[in-house]
Enzyme design. Structure first.
Site, PDB file in Angstrom:
ATOM      1  N   ASP A   4       3.607  -2.215   4.085  1.00  0.00           N
ATOM      2  CA  ASP A   4       2.549  -1.949   5.052  1.00  0.00           C
ATOM      3  C   ASP A   4       2.966  -2.306   6.473  1.00  0.00           C
ATOM      4  OD1 ASP A   4       0.926  -1.153   2.965  1.00  0.00           O
ATOM      5  OD2 ASP A   4      -0.029  -3.120   2.756  1.00  0.00           O
ATOM      6  N   LYS A   5       2.301  -1.691   7.427  1.00  0.00           N
ATOM      7  CA  LYS A   5       2.585  -1.930   8.849  1.00  0.00           C
ATOM      8  C   LYS A   5       2.589  -3.411   9.188  1.00  0.00           C
ATOM      9  CE  LYS A   5       0.552  -1.242  13.434  1.00  0.00           C
ATOM     10  NZ  LYS A   5      -0.572  -0.635  14.198  1.00  0.00           N
TER      11      LYS A   5
END
Length: 283
Positions: free
Chosen positions: A113-114
């Site tokens: 994830d970011k």
């Protein structure tokens, strides 16, 4: 199609009922009505190489292991075409990236994830990509994360074996036994306890989207800083979940030898842990 996609087609005049343009989403249909939906051709993203510094942990002619910083998106998407890990590795590797995932995700074998920091693999050749992807499919890749979660976990260790699918109420979320659920297994071990918080090590047996975040939230210990699955009000000045992919291990695609790499959590993660340790009298 998602509901938001259908709504955008409606707004653009792309939906007609019995030859007449539909303008309202609450329009009622009747038996025998003909509904026509005009879907425009997908926009082709133009991905440019960018000179973005990379923390390369390992590199050879077959692959790279990169320590992705918190806040960096792995690959481009509509509305977010630059500043990603793909833009950076395209600049670093040139045309020496696998083509299996197409022009938008060259070299990308898996994602994190970011707002999750840590280690991930990228492939330079299609052969390496296939080898690493097969290892992921067979669950033989070692992937160990460090996570700070809410509240005190009483057990020293445990396994969460709950299938994950799309949340029927929120397409941005995943949910236990959600739509199209697939098996998902997370093994956790407590590293330290700080009263209101617990530092855990999570080892992925499978690698579903948001797996650790959903699993820990389901057992009532959401990740600190996670507004999607945890509290909207967070105790620390940090954006996104406190989750770090610290260890990755795999069989090298060419040599056949097992390789394993480790990186500690980023500085802001460590600073919060140091504060909690002091408050708990551990240092």
């Amino acid at each position: 199609m998602s509901r938001s996609h259908i709504q955008s087609l409606l707004d653009m005049g792309g939906i007609r009922i019995n030859g007449n343009q539909c303008t309202a989403k609450n329009t009622k249909t009747a038996l025998g009505d003909v509904v026509e939906v005009s879907v425009p051709d997908p926009v082709q993203l133009k991905i440019e190489a960018e000179d973005i510094p990379l923390d390369i942990v390992y590199e050879d002619d077959d692959m790279l292991v990169i320590n992705k910083p918190r806040g960096m998106v792995v690959h481009p998407a509509v509305g977010n075409t630059d500043g990603t890990l793909v833009n950076a590795i395209m600049y670093h590797c040139g045309d020496r990236l696998s083509s299996i995932n197409g022009v938008v995700r060259p070299g990308i074998v898996h994602r994190i994830d970011k707002d999750t920091s840590g280690l991930l693999m990228a492939a330079k050749t299609d052969k390496a990509h296939i080898s690493l992807s097969n290892q992921l499919y067979k669950h033989t890749i070692t992937r160990i994360y460090t996570a700070l979660v809410q509240d005190n976990i009483k057990e020293d260790s445990g396994t969460i074996d709950l299938p994950l699918g799309r949340d029927p109420k929120n397409r941005l979320k995943k949910a236990v036994n959600g739509i199209g659920a697939k098996n998902a297994v997370t093994h956790f071990k407590v590293i330290e306890r700080y009263g209101e918080y617990t530092l855990v090590q999570c080892r992925l047996e499978t690698g579903r989207t948001h797996q650790i975040r959903v699993h820990m939230a389901y057992i009532k210990h959401p990740l600190v800083g996670d507004p999607l699955y945890g509290s909207k009000k967070q105790p620390f000045d940090i954006k996104g979940q406190m989750l770090h992919a610290g260890t990755i291990g795999f069989i090298h695609p060419t040599t056949g030898k097992y390789m394993e790499f480790h990186r500690d959590p980023p500085e802001e993660f460590q600073e919060i842990l140091d504060t909690l340790r002091k408050e708990a009298g551990l240092i």
